[in-house]
Design a protein around this motif. Structure first.
Motif, PDB file in Angstrom:
ATOM      1  N   GLN A  81       0.806  -1.218   0.000  1.00 28.25           N
ATOM      2  CA  GLN A  81       0.000   0.000   0.000  1.00 28.25           C
ATOM      3  C   GLN A  81       0.839   1.268   0.000  1.00 28.25           C
ATOM      4  O   GLN A  81       0.305   2.367  -0.050  1.00 28.25           O
ATOM      5  N   SER A  86      -3.992   7.018  -1.392  1.00 27.30           N
ATOM      6  CA  SER A  86      -4.743   7.236  -0.163  1.00 27.30           C
ATOM      7  C   SER A  86      -5.113   5.898   0.477  1.00 27.30           C
ATOM      8  O   SER A  86      -5.735   5.053  -0.157  1.00 27.30           O
ATOM      9  N   VAL A  87      -4.730   5.739   1.749  1.00 28.58           N
ATOM     10  CA  VAL A  87      -4.992   4.504   2.495  1.00 28.58           C
ATOM     11  C   VAL A  87      -5.460   4.886   3.889  1.00 28.58           C
ATOM     12  O   VAL A  87      -4.967   5.840   4.477  1.00 28.58           O
ATOM     13  N   GLN A  88      -6.433   4.135   4.401  1.00 29.39           N
ATOM     14  CA  GLN A  88      -6.897   4.369   5.769  1.00 29.39           C
ATOM     15  C   GLN A  88      -7.260   3.034   6.391  1.00 29.39           C
ATOM     16  O   GLN A  88      -8.021   2.259   5.822  1.00 29.39           O
ATOM     17  N   ASP A  89      -6.734   2.748   7.565  1.00 29.27           N
ATOM     18  CA  ASP A  89      -7.007   1.508   8.300  1.00 29.27           C
ATOM     19  C   ASP A  89      -6.758   0.270   7.442  1.00 29.27           C
ATOM     20  O   ASP A  89      -7.514  -0.711   7.495  1.00 29.27           O
ATOM     21  N   LEU A  93      -8.377   3.898  -0.341  1.00 32.92           N
ATOM     22  CA  LEU A  93      -9.450   4.867  -0.477  1.00 32.92           C
ATOM     23  C   LEU A  93      -9.512   5.330  -1.933  1.00 32.92           C
ATOM     24  O   LEU A  93      -8.483   5.692  -2.504  1.00 32.92           O
TER      25      LEU A  93
END
Length: 99
Positions: A81, A86-89, A93
């Motif tokens: 990643q 954009s990455v979340q948890d 994204l």
């Protein structure tokens, strides 16, 4: 189901292919031939026919070669990643595309 010239143009657009008029003309009978074969296959009554997991099983006994179900790779999610914008948890994204 016979395709038209407009169908070929739409398929090319959806596939993001740039086809010349000669390529479009050649593609139309090829696609119609493909769909004709699919229609013929769909017309065959296959009720009572067991599905094959390999075509060879129709002519000879085939032993499945199953491997042991175990983890063979380490978790590399963070590494994979890193290049994402954009990455979340741990999730990618993406922009909303459906209203």
């Amino acid at each position: 189901m016979a395709l038209t010239h407009d169908d070929v143009l739409r398929i090319a657009k959806l596939s993001r292919l740039e086809l010349s008029s000669d390529e479009q003309a050649a593609l139309l009978p090829q696609l119609n031939g493909f769909f004709s074969i699919v229609e013929q296959m769909s017309a065959v009554d296959t009720s009572g026919v067991d599905p094959l997991y390999t075509p060879l099983s129709a002519v000879q006994e085939v032993a499945l070669r199953l491997r042991e179900d175990r983890v063979t790779e380490t978790d590399q999610r963070d590494l994979n990643q890193r290049s994402a914008p954009s990455v979340q948890d741990g999730l990618f994204l993406v922009p909303k595309v459906i209203e």
